[in-house]
Scaffold this active site. Structure first.
Site, short mmCIF file in Angstrom:
data_model
loop_
_atom_site.label_atom_id
_atom_site.label_comp_id
_atom_site.label_asym_id
_atom_site.label_seq_id
_atom_site.Cartn_x
_atom_site.Cartn_y
_atom_site.Cartn_z
N ASP A 1 -0.91 -5.18 2.90
CA ASP A 1 -1.40 -3.99 3.59
C ASP A 1 -0.78 -4.02 4.99
O ASP A 1 -1.14 -4.87 5.81
CB ASP A 1 -2.92 -4.00 3.69
CG ASP A 1 -3.47 -2.67 4.19
OD1 ASP A 1 -2.68 -1.86 4.72
OD2 ASP A 1 -4.68 -2.43 4.05
N ASP B 1 -5.84 -4.81 0.28
CA ASP B 1 -6.85 -4.89 1.34
C ASP B 1 -7.52 -6.25 1.36
O ASP B 1 -8.00 -6.69 2.42
CB ASP B 1 -7.93 -3.83 1.13
CG ASP B 1 -7.41 -2.41 1.26
OD1 ASP B 1 -6.79 -2.10 2.29
OD2 ASP B 1 -7.63 -1.61 0.33
N GLU C 1 0.82 -1.22 0.00
CA GLU C 1 0.00 0.00 0.00
C GLU C 1 0.84 1.26 0.00
O GLU C 1 0.61 2.18 -0.79
CB GLU C 1 -0.93 0.01 1.23
CG GLU C 1 -1.77 1.27 1.32
CD GLU C 1 -2.56 1.38 2.60
OE1 GLU C 1 -3.54 2.15 2.62
OE2 GLU C 1 -2.19 0.72 3.59
N ILE D 1 -0.93 -2.05 7.66
CA ILE D 1 -1.89 -1.83 8.74
C ILE D 1 -3.25 -1.61 8.10
O ILE D 1 -3.53 -0.54 7.57
CB ILE D 1 -1.51 -0.63 9.63
CG1 ILE D 1 -0.12 -0.81 10.24
CG2 ILE D 1 -2.56 -0.44 10.72
CD1 ILE D 1 0.34 0.36 11.10
N ASP D 2 -4.09 -2.62 8.14
CA ASP D 2 -5.44 -2.49 7.62
C ASP D 2 -6.35 -2.13 8.78
O ASP D 2 -6.39 -2.82 9.80
CB ASP D 2 -5.90 -3.80 6.98
CG ASP D 2 -7.20 -3.62 6.21
OD1 ASP D 2 -7.30 -2.62 5.47
OD2 ASP D 2 -8.10 -4.46 6.36
N THR E 1 -6.59 1.58 9.53
CA THR E 1 -5.79 2.67 10.09
C THR E 1 -6.62 3.62 10.94
O THR E 1 -6.11 4.17 11.93
CB THR E 1 -5.07 3.46 8.98
OG1 THR E 1 -6.02 3.84 7.97
CG2 THR E 1 -3.99 2.62 8.34
#
Length: 331
Positions: free
Chosen positions: A103, A251, A83, A105-106, A108
């Protein structure tokens, strides 16, 4: 040059590495959460990306850098889509080569607020299809894993892995009126998108007997704030269906594998569904669907007399897409 060939044993080895990597990254995510909660919004640690709902932190970048470095050392010939690097302009085309799709940190916004539905999502694409997925929520210590053709699992803490879905056998789903549906508002807050989504959500939840035209009166709607965890919850069986417009491949890549290996079915937009529903291509997550930024996933379902489980899944998607409005995915 021919693509790297991966065997089932190779995928198991890659899975072990990816799980260890996810847990290592999880420690950095927890460190970041602690730092975020101890700072004010005026500090440099927290930066606004698009608006007050779509936030990113320095830890997003740090986690991706950690992941990319470890993958490069272990699998130097694998490609990488992330990402943060994508946002920075690094946009390699998808090939037949093994490609990590990450990703860091999905969720955020959840991360900023201390809402513990945050994860790292690590997917592997091979020959342009998702084949491996690891989703790890370090706040709850929930680890979801899946490998194409080898099933998907949930590991809670140090307990033994549980095969997904968690129910002993898939349950039927008569209609959306019996469904728990996941939706998200997303980061695109323009008038057209918000109005369209609000209308769709209203029909899904509304009671037709009380004046809601086209109302389905679903059991309820849920928003976890993380596409990956929504996919994982469908795989688990806690959600019946999840619909998303505006996500990116990183994602959903890992979640697609985990959901499919739990008997779930994934397809793309209204248009993609209509084009494939009557063909053998239905349920095949092609490159176009993976990159299409519109997704719907339904859980595993048992059949009924005269209807197979896959036919039931198709029927539910059909009912769903007849109830909601399609909108463009913002860049």
């Amino acid at each position: 040059m021919s693509a790297t060939e991966l065997t089932s044993a190779d995928l198991q080895s890659i899975l072990q590495f990816t799980v260890e990597l996810a847990r290592t990254a999880g420690k950095l995510i927890l460190e970041g959460s602690q730092a975020i909660q101890s700072t004010s919004d005026s500090d440099d640690n927290v930066n606004e990306k698009k608006n007050s709902v779509d936030l990113v932190t320095e830890y997003d970048v740090r986690v991706e850098e950690l992941v990319r470095k470890e993958i490069k050392e272990k699998y130097p010939h694998f490609d990488f889509i992330g990402e943060e690097s994508y946002s920075a302009g690094v946009r390699p085309p998808l090939t037949d080569e093994p490609t990590y799709c990450v990703d860091p940190i999905d969720g955020t916004t959840n991360f900023i607020h201390g809402f513990p539905f945050v994860c790292i999502s690590l997917g592997l694409i091979y020959k342009r299809r998702p084949v491996l997925g690891v989703i790890y929520n370090p706040f709850l210590d929930h680890l979801y894993t899946g490998v194409k053709g080898q099933g998907s699992y949930l590991t809670r803490g140090s307990a033994s892995p549980l095969k997904l879905p968690l129910s002993s056998s898939p349950k039927p789903l008569a209609s959306l009126a019996k469904a728990l549906v996941a939706v998200e508002w997303g980061s695109d807050r323009c008038e057209r998108t918000i109005t369209s989504k609000a209308n769709s959500f209203g029909r899904l939840a509304g009671n037709p007997a009380q004046g809601v035209t086209g109302g389905k009166m679903s059991h309820s709607l849920r928003s976890l704030g993380s596409a990956a965890l929504n996919f994982a919850m469908v795989a688990q069986g806690g959600l019946d269906l999840y619909w998303e417009i505006g996500c990116w491949p990183w994602d959903v890549c890992a979640g697609i594998v985990i959901a499919e290996e739990a008997g779930g079915l994934v397809t793309g937009s209204h248009e993609a569904f209509a084009a494939t529903a009557s063909s053998s291509a239905f349920g095949d997550v092609t490159e176009d669907i993976l990159k299409g930024r519109k997704y719907v996933v339904v859980r595993a379902m048992s059949g009924n007399p005269g209807e197979t489980g896959s036919e039931a899944q198709k029927r539910i998607i059909q009912e769903f897409y007849e109830s909601v409005e399609d909108v463009s995915a913002a860049n």
